[in-house]
Scaffold this active site. Structure first.
Site, PDB file in Angstrom:
ATOM      1  N   ASP A  77      -9.411  -1.197   7.705  1.00 23.26           N
ATOM      2  CA  ASP A  77      -9.909  -0.230   8.675  1.00 23.26           C
ATOM      3  C   ASP A  77     -10.574  -0.928   9.850  1.00 23.26           C
ATOM      4  O   ASP A  77     -11.313  -1.905   9.652  1.00 23.26           O
ATOM      5  CB  ASP A  77     -10.970   0.692   8.038  1.00 23.26           C
ATOM      6  CG  ASP A  77     -10.394   1.663   7.037  1.00 23.26           C
ATOM      7  OD1 ASP A  77      -9.256   2.118   7.243  1.00 23.26           O
ATOM      8  OD2 ASP A  77     -11.078   1.963   6.049  1.00 23.26           O
ATOM      9  N   ARG A 113       0.849  -1.197   0.000  1.00 19.06           N
ATOM     10  CA  ARG A 113       0.000   0.000   0.000  1.00 19.06           C
ATOM     11  C   ARG A 113       0.879   1.238   0.000  1.00 19.06           C
ATOM     12  O   ARG A 113       1.777   1.378   0.816  1.00 19.06           O
ATOM     13  CB  ARG A 113      -0.891   0.000   1.251  1.00 19.06           C
ATOM     14  CG  ARG A 113      -1.582   1.334   1.557  1.00 19.06           C
ATOM     15  CD  ARG A 113      -2.951   1.417   0.949  1.00 19.06           C
ATOM     16  NE  ARG A 113      -3.548   2.744   1.035  1.00 19.06           N
ATOM     17  CZ  ARG A 113      -4.535   3.079   1.841  1.00 19.06           C
ATOM     18  NH1 ARG A 113      -5.048   2.203   2.675  1.00 19.06           N
ATOM     19  NH2 ARG A 113      -5.048   4.293   1.812  1.00 19.06           N
ATOM     20  N   ARG A 127      -5.529   1.476  -4.258  1.00 23.63           N
ATOM     21  CA  ARG A 127      -4.698   0.823  -3.248  1.00 23.63           C
ATOM     22  C   ARG A 127      -4.745  -0.694  -3.388  1.00 23.63           C
ATOM     23  O   ARG A 127      -5.770  -1.255  -3.747  1.00 23.63           O
ATOM     24  CB  ARG A 127      -5.130   1.224  -1.844  1.00 23.63           C
ATOM     25  CG  ARG A 127      -6.548   0.849  -1.516  1.00 23.63           C
ATOM     26  CD  ARG A 127      -7.179   1.785  -0.528  1.00 23.63           C
ATOM     27  NE  ARG A 127      -7.568   2.996  -1.212  1.00 23.63           N
ATOM     28  CZ  ARG A 127      -8.551   3.784  -0.851  1.00 23.63           C
ATOM     29  NH1 ARG A 127      -9.258   3.515   0.209  1.00 23.63           N
ATOM     30  NH2 ARG A 127      -8.861   4.852  -1.525  1.00 23.63           N
ATOM     31  N   ASP A 134      -6.613  -1.974   1.841  1.00 27.14           N
ATOM     32  CA  ASP A 134      -6.992  -0.997   2.857  1.00 27.14           C
ATOM     33  C   ASP A 134      -7.624  -1.804   3.978  1.00 27.14           C
ATOM     34  O   ASP A 134      -8.480  -2.654   3.705  1.00 27.14           O
ATOM     35  CB  ASP A 134      -7.998  -0.005   2.254  1.00 27.14           C
ATOM     36  CG  ASP A 134      -8.351   1.128   3.200  1.00 27.14           C
ATOM     37  OD1 ASP A 134      -7.480   1.554   3.973  1.00 27.14           O
ATOM     38  OD2 ASP A 134      -9.500   1.593   3.161  1.00 27.14           O
TER      39      ASP A 134
END
Length: 173
Positions: free
Chosen positions: A103, A89, A98, A101
């Site tokens: 989160d 990334r 990307r 990712d």
């Protein structure tokens, strides 16, 4: 490894990729997170999602993983960031393409607000690409700040972007 947390409260992670082998990136991220102390207990299907914000770019694959960890939220965030780095990334521009990712969406009922970490994720209720896979595995999960279930948040979501189930390469008719 920071073993300060307990294994009681479910943790939800959102994963997305729109560069390279998207399916492999999500699988690899989950394996790396498992090695780093996040045990997946449930996961959504893969969802094909239209990019939201940022420059013109390819569509994403998104998924949500439910799991448990003994890590504190800050240590889990570091494991997520390390996984992103290991999988290539590059944070060149906000909302840009990307390889992966990762989160933290929810960490039990924790509420955190620091410069590097906000829990629950501050924009998850505005993002169909998060809510669809989350509703697949946890429709009755209640947002600890907004007081609404994921199902209710999805029904109220203002995001008009396209989000649909993804047929893996070997499963297409």
């Amino acid at each position: 490894m920071d073993n300060g947390g307990d294994m009681g409260a479910p943790v939800y992670l959102g994963l997305g990729s729109n560069l390279g082998d998207r399916e492999a990136a999500i699988e690899d991220a989950l394996l790396r997170l498992a090695a780093g102390g996040f045990r997946v207990t449930r996961r959504s299907s893969l969802w094909l999602t239209e990019p939201v914000g940022g420059p013109p770019q390819g569509w994403f694959l998104n998924a949500v993983a439910q799991g448990e960890t003994a890590l504190r939220p800050e240590a889990l965030l570091e494991a997520c960031l390390a996984t992103e780095r290991e999988l290539g990334r590059v944070r060149a521009e906000r909302n840009g393409p990307r390889t992966i990712d990762v989160d933290i969406l929810f960490f039990g009922n924790e509420r955190r607000s620091s410069p590097g970490l906000v829990i629950p994720h501050p924009r998850l209720h505005e993002r169909r690409f998060v809510l669809e896979p989350l509703a697949e595995i946890a429709p009755d999960l209640v947002h600890p700040v907004l007081g609404l279930t994921v199902r209710e948040l999805l029904a109220l979501c203002p995001d008009p972007s396209v989000v649909r189930p993804h047929a893996p390469a070997g499963a297409r008719a």
